[in-house]
Design a protein around this motif. Structure first.
Motif, short mmCIF file in Angstrom:
data_model
loop_
_atom_site.label_atom_id
_atom_site.label_comp_id
_atom_site.label_asym_id
_atom_site.label_seq_id
_atom_site.Cartn_x
_atom_site.Cartn_y
_atom_site.Cartn_z
N SER A 86 0.81 -1.21 0.00
CA SER A 86 0.00 0.00 0.00
C SER A 86 0.85 1.27 0.00
N ALA A 87 2.11 1.15 0.44
CA ALA A 87 2.98 2.33 0.53
C ALA A 87 3.63 2.70 -0.79
N VAL A 88 3.56 1.79 -1.78
CA VAL A 88 4.20 2.04 -3.07
C VAL A 88 3.17 2.59 -4.05
N SER A 89 3.47 3.73 -4.64
CA SER A 89 2.56 4.35 -5.60
C SER A 89 2.40 3.46 -6.83
N LYS A 90 1.16 3.30 -7.27
CA LYS A 90 0.89 2.51 -8.47
C LYS A 90 1.08 3.33 -9.75
N ASP A 91 1.29 4.65 -9.58
CA ASP A 91 1.41 5.54 -10.74
C ASP A 91 2.86 5.74 -11.16
N GLY A 92 3.79 5.31 -10.34
CA GLY A 92 5.19 5.52 -10.66
C GLY A 92 5.70 4.54 -11.70
N LYS A 93 6.95 4.73 -12.12
CA LYS A 93 7.56 3.83 -13.10
C LYS A 93 7.76 2.44 -12.49
N GLN A 94 7.49 1.41 -13.29
CA GLN A 94 7.74 0.05 -12.83
C GLN A 94 9.22 -0.26 -13.02
N LEU A 95 9.96 -0.21 -11.93
CA LEU A 95 11.40 -0.40 -11.98
C LEU A 95 11.77 -1.85 -12.24
N ALA A 101 28.17 -13.99 -11.97
CA ALA A 101 27.51 -13.52 -10.76
C ALA A 101 26.36 -14.44 -10.40
N TYR A 102 26.24 -14.73 -9.09
CA TYR A 102 25.07 -15.46 -8.57
C TYR A 102 23.96 -14.44 -8.36
N LEU A 103 22.85 -14.66 -9.05
CA LEU A 103 21.75 -13.71 -9.04
C LEU A 103 20.45 -14.36 -8.56
N GLY A 104 19.55 -13.53 -8.07
CA GLY A 104 18.21 -14.01 -7.74
C GLY A 104 17.43 -14.22 -9.02
N GLY A 105 16.87 -15.43 -9.19
CA GLY A 105 16.15 -15.76 -10.41
C GLY A 105 14.80 -15.06 -10.53
N LYS A 106 14.22 -15.17 -11.70
CA LYS A 106 12.98 -14.47 -12.05
C LYS A 106 11.88 -14.65 -11.01
N ASN A 107 11.66 -15.88 -10.57
CA ASN A 107 10.55 -16.19 -9.68
C ASN A 107 10.97 -16.44 -8.24
N SER A 108 12.18 -16.06 -7.92
CA SER A 108 12.73 -16.29 -6.58
C SER A 108 12.20 -15.26 -5.59
N ALA A 109 12.70 -15.31 -4.37
CA ALA A 109 12.35 -14.29 -3.38
C ALA A 109 12.73 -12.90 -3.86
N SER A 110 13.81 -12.80 -4.64
CA SER A 110 14.19 -11.51 -5.21
C SER A 110 13.11 -10.99 -6.16
N GLY A 111 12.57 -11.89 -6.99
CA GLY A 111 11.48 -11.51 -7.88
C GLY A 111 10.25 -11.06 -7.10
N PHE A 112 10.01 -11.73 -5.97
CA PHE A 112 8.90 -11.34 -5.11
C PHE A 112 9.08 -9.93 -4.58
N ILE A 113 10.29 -9.60 -4.15
CA ILE A 113 10.57 -8.25 -3.64
C ILE A 113 10.31 -7.21 -4.72
N ALA A 114 10.81 -7.49 -5.93
CA ALA A 114 10.59 -6.55 -7.04
C ALA A 114 9.09 -6.35 -7.28
N GLN A 128 14.11 -2.80 3.53
CA GLN A 128 15.39 -2.12 3.34
C GLN A 128 15.45 -1.44 1.98
N VAL A 129 15.09 -2.19 0.94
CA VAL A 129 15.15 -1.66 -0.43
C VAL A 129 14.19 -0.49 -0.59
N ALA A 130 12.98 -0.63 -0.08
CA ALA A 130 11.98 0.43 -0.21
C ALA A 130 12.46 1.72 0.44
N GLN A 131 13.04 1.61 1.61
CA GLN A 131 13.50 2.80 2.32
C GLN A 131 14.59 3.51 1.53
N GLN A 132 15.54 2.77 0.96
CA GLN A 132 16.63 3.38 0.20
C GLN A 132 16.14 3.98 -1.11
N LEU A 133 15.21 3.29 -1.78
CA LEU A 133 14.68 3.83 -3.04
C LEU A 133 13.84 5.06 -2.82
#
Length: 341
Positions: free
Chosen positions: A202-211, A226-239, A329-334
């Protein structure tokens, strides 16, 4: 008030209300209890008294459930324990922050082993397989979030065809609370995480750019993949939780990609993991950032030029209780960078 403070305020209030509502209504466990876990039926004759938390997520869930006096040991910690759990965790024996041996686990006379990852207790694990414990009459539990198919991706972590979500974590918390006959604590903890998840959405605006995001866990060296978070991983969930998407399209849970491929993905944001294990130099976020900003090719990425690099607890890139902390953490920094509204 920052988004994180707002989230925590809402979270604390909701958790308190939920605990009051559920504590009286949650039914006690009836033994023997049989649970279907990752294709195995596991039966418990009584609540465990000497449990091993094999992997940080399993250990931290048990600690959040107030079970430190029922724990014989823990092992495998990519990050330090949550600060609010430090006192409880100090009461539990640490076997090792890395992979333990099967013998070191058995030396603690466990009557239950909960594992966070298949590398710790799976078909190809170098630590132990489930059947190794079963032969000794020791019941086991593997995190439902990591029970993935290896049919397409042949490594032990497998691939995920659909985006991970917190429901699997809630299932894990609920089942562990049943195993230990503390269902009221389990329901209160689930309510807390649900409130935090809802607050972030609810805290993220739906009108902003989809990063678009790349989540970089680590690398053996700057020249290594590089070891990366995959498309459907927890990283994808955060995005997704933050209104964006993962720029990495591989369904492997932990794809390894060269920097040419990462440059081609051209993410808006690069999330770098902070790890306490110090296995490799690039476990450190400052080492990652130095590479990103000094490598002749990688430094030309728009995300690097725009200083859209944020640091997140590396354990949050695993599908764990830490994932929601990482999202906060990510939300606060962004927000501070003006990239989230």
């Amino acid at each position: 008030m920052t988004i994180l403070k707002s989230v925590l305020t809402i979270s604390t209030l909701c958790a308190a209300l939920s605990f009051a509502a559920t504590a009286a209504s949650a039914a006690s466990t009836s033994y023997p209890l049989t649970i279907d876990n990752c294709g195995a039926k596991v039966t418990f004759q009584k609540a465990p008294e000497h449990a091993i938390g094999l992997g940080q997520n399993s250990a931290e869930i048990l600690l959040l459930l107030g079970l430190e006096n029922k724990m014989a040991g823990t092992a495998f910690w990519p990050s330090k324990v949550l600060p609010e759990l430090a006192e409880a965790n100090a009461k539990v024996k640490l076997l090792t922050v890395e992979f333990p041996t099967f013998e070191s686990i058995l030396s603690e006379n466990p009557d239950f082993v909960a594992a966070a990852l298949p590398s710790l207790m799976g078909p190809s694990s170098k630590v132990a397989k489930r059947e190794d414990f079963e032969k000794l009459g020791i019941p086991t539990y593997l995190s439902p979030s990591t029970c993935l198919s290896t049919a397409v991706v042949k490594d032990q972590y497998g691939s995920r065809g659909e985006l991970w979500n917190m429901d699997l974590l809630y299932k894990e918390i609920n089942e562990l609370s049943q195993i230990f006959d503390v269902p009221d604590r389990g329901q209160a903890l689930i309510a807390d995480f649900k409130a935090r998840e809802a607050a972030l959405r609810s805290a993220v605006s739906k009108d902003g750019k989809q990063l678009s995001y790349v989540f970089w866990f680590s690398s053996q060296s700057p020249s290594s993949d590089a070891y990366l978070g995959g498309k459907n991983s927890a990283s994808g969930f955060i995005a997704d939780l933050l209104g964006g998407h993962n720029a990495i399209t591989a369904e492997a849970e932990w794809p390894t990609l060269g920097w040419e491929s990462i440059i081609a993905a051209n993410p808006d944001v690069i999330v770098v993991a902070s790890l306490d294990r110090n296995r490799w130099e690039l476990d450190k976020p400052e080492a990652k950032i130095k590479f990103l900003t000094t490598d002749p090719a990688v430094s030309q990425l728009a995300a690097v030029k725009n200083k859209a690099i944020v640091v997140m607890d590396g354990q949050a890139m695993n599908p764990t209780i830490r994932t929601i902390y990482g999202a906060e953490q990510v939300a606060q920094q962004l927000k501070a960078l003006g990239l989230l509204k």
